[in-house]
Design a protein around this motif. Sequence first.
Motif, short mmCIF file in Angstrom:
data_model
loop_
_atom_site.label_atom_id
_atom_site.label_comp_id
_atom_site.label_asym_id
_atom_site.label_seq_id
_atom_site.Cartn_x
_atom_site.Cartn_y
_atom_site.Cartn_z
N ILE A 230 0.50 -1.25 -0.13
CA ILE A 230 0.58 -0.19 -0.50
C ILE A 230 0.59 1.18 -0.10
CG2 ILE A 230 -1.82 1.32 0.96
CD1 ILE A 230 -2.81 -1.86 2.24
N PHE A 231 0.18 2.36 -0.95
CA PHE A 231 1.51 2.98 -0.72
C PHE A 231 0.13 4.70 -0.59
CE2 PHE A 231 3.80 6.00 -4.45
CZ PHE A 231 4.95 5.94 -3.77
N LEU A 232 0.53 5.36 0.64
CA LEU A 232 -0.07 6.71 1.46
C LEU A 232 0.88 7.51 0.37
CD1 LEU A 232 -0.81 5.33 4.54
CD2 LEU A 232 -2.44 4.59 2.91
N GLY A 233 -0.47 8.51 -0.48
CA GLY A 233 0.04 9.75 -0.85
C GLY A 233 -0.35 11.13 0.33
N ASN A 234 -0.25 12.17 -0.01
CA ASN A 234 -0.85 13.52 0.43
C ASN A 234 -2.17 13.47 0.53
OD1 ASN A 234 0.11 15.18 2.54
ND2 ASN A 234 -0.71 17.12 0.77
N GLY A 235 -2.70 12.76 -0.19
CA GLY A 235 -4.47 12.61 -0.03
C GLY A 235 -4.79 12.43 0.91
N SER A 236 -3.92 11.38 1.81
CA SER A 236 -4.39 10.08 2.50
C SER A 236 -4.78 10.84 4.16
CB SER A 236 -4.74 8.92 2.50
OG SER A 236 -3.68 8.75 1.24
N ALA A 266 4.36 12.83 2.49
CA ALA A 266 2.73 11.94 3.30
C ALA A 266 3.56 11.02 4.39
CB ALA A 266 1.99 10.93 2.78
N LYS A 267 4.78 11.80 4.07
CA LYS A 267 5.59 11.07 5.45
C LYS A 267 5.11 10.46 6.99
CE LYS A 267 10.50 11.03 7.66
NZ LYS A 267 10.78 10.03 7.08
N GLY A 268 5.41 9.71 7.82
CA GLY A 268 4.20 9.69 8.91
C GLY A 268 2.75 10.05 9.12
N ILE A 269 1.74 10.11 7.98
CA ILE A 269 0.63 10.00 8.45
C ILE A 269 0.71 8.66 8.51
CG2 ILE A 269 0.55 11.68 6.63
CD1 ILE A 269 -0.71 9.75 4.99
N PHE A 270 1.63 7.06 8.43
CA PHE A 270 1.13 5.52 9.54
C PHE A 270 2.44 5.95 9.88
CE2 PHE A 270 2.03 1.24 8.93
CZ PHE A 270 1.20 1.23 9.68
N PRO A 271 2.57 5.24 11.13
CA PRO A 271 3.49 4.81 12.04
C PRO A 271 4.62 4.65 11.25
CG PRO A 271 1.66 3.69 12.65
CD PRO A 271 1.20 4.54 11.27
N GLU A 272 5.66 5.55 11.44
CA GLU A 272 7.01 4.48 11.33
C GLU A 272 7.71 4.09 11.74
OE1 GLU A 272 8.28 7.82 7.40
OE2 GLU A 272 9.47 8.47 9.32
#
Length: 623
Positions: A230-236, A266-272
Amino acid sequence: MQTGQSVSVIPGAQTIPSCTVAQLLVQYLLAEGVTKVFGIPGGAAVWLMEELKKHADQIEFVICRHESGAAYMADGHARATRGLGVVLTTSGPGATNAVSGAMNAQASNVSLLVITGEVPEKYFGQGYLQEGTDAKLDVNVIFRNAVESSAMISSPSNFQTLFQQALRNARSLPNRAAHISLPNDVAGTCISPPPTKPTPSSYQARAACADPEALKTSLHELLQARRPLIFLGNGSREALAQPERLKAFTEFVDRFGIPVMTTPDAKGIFPESHELSLRNYGMCASAWPDLYIRPLGDPDHYDALMVLGSTLGELATTTAASNPYNKALLPTQHFIQLDLDASVIGRDFPVTRGVIGEIGASLDVLLQHAHQYHHPDPAKVDERKAYVRQIKQSHTAWADPEGRDSDKAPVHPAAMIRVINELVREGEIFIDAGNCVGWSLNNLVVDPPVRYQSALAMGPMGFGVAAVVGAKMAQPDKPCVAIVGDGAFMMHGAEVSTAAQYRTGAVWVVLYDNDLAMVSQGMAQLLPPAPSWQDYYKLGAPDLVLFSQGLGAEAVAITPDQGTESFKAALVKALDSAQTSGKPQVIVVHINTQPSPPYGWPVLPIPSCTLPSASAAGGDSSL
């Protein structure tokens, strides 16, 4: 001049006493929950300034030092509050100075409204001072080509229609920037009959659309894959900012063993720090995504990708500048791209399935369907988790682990980022343009509640310098830190004075190398020999400590003979003082200038241009 209202009356709507356009505009801002307006006053906005003064107990007019700084500050405030940022400037040059900040907000999916004053309509075309509509300078057209929408209020009769449209555009999903030009005489004109009371629910709605059937099929393809990703962008960002949804999404990827990576912005919107996080892909990426994806043609090349809220632009998909839009991102089977903007789906990479929908609503459908109808294959889940663990155990995420762990003097930039990572455990971290981007992307590990804020779609220098002030005004009880270069700090460092005036304890960490190092180091690699670029972009060795102190900050330098421990002690003190004293804090770090972030610049071939001979060209070879 017309004074009649063109907005339809809503049955049961409450009217308010007759008022001027400026008075009604302020009522709209209050209805939108606006508590601060950022800008610089001027003669083309006198009636609106008067009305803001009357409502100073509800809306604070923050007087900035430059209109671009005001726009960046409003951007930072909007990011921190997840609300509407508002900018007010005068006409002419005041308006054009705000364009860069408005354009940046538009590109960064930030909700921003720019209100620019304009000379009285009755003087249009007569050479009135700072005229910006009927002269060569057409402010309305300039903004129209930079933001989602721009309109001039030409009469009280069209004010509500045009202003509501600007608010709809700014508060839409994705968030956008909008502009309104308001002539002075129109702002001071009474509206008749009495207008309806501004109520956001009567003129705007938030998108919550999803395509359940397409999402169910996409989910099936993802879960059937051997190596899904899964690839999360800033739109998420907006969708996953809701704790309940982030919790449900985290449980989903854990249950099915699906790794997650993000774009740089989008760095960090999912816990790294999560075991299934591969951290950020693209520019200055963590090493882990490429190790999971594997090269094209590799038997273990991954087979399914779901992209959520990314346009898949250059910085999101380029892990080395020598190989833009890395085609290794193409999986062997399923490439699913989900976005609310249909125009970006399949734009840069061919997809096997494009899905149009708002990310939050779409995630809710996906997660609910997965919970109700799908059961993980324990063997597949265990194998993928073990594979990710093996990647992490055998390969460091950092491009320069020795530099990141260094305590030597002068401070290694990667080690500086490590210290910030250790000490800032909540709040906002703003990243400016320049090498601070590369160092932070590769060396920060971002977990909520820390939020990483960048402006990588446009990359304007000075954004983070000013934006951190707006964010800190929104979150006075949380640390707000800006990581900036010395060049960017000199562009908008005057806003330190704004922070001091309003007792705003923002913290700036300035990478001081007396150089525009991203450019000089890049040119040295693109067009060697490297020594020819040394000192070419120097900045005059300014004393940024004295500069900051003169603007009202507490400031300290970490000199070239001081190492990481000295920086750590200074940052501990600055974070504490920012909270207890409310004073802005500046740490000027004389960094080690030798290392550079892992951009992967190529060496460019030198063009060889030769003119054809006269005979070969068929005669005259003159230009």
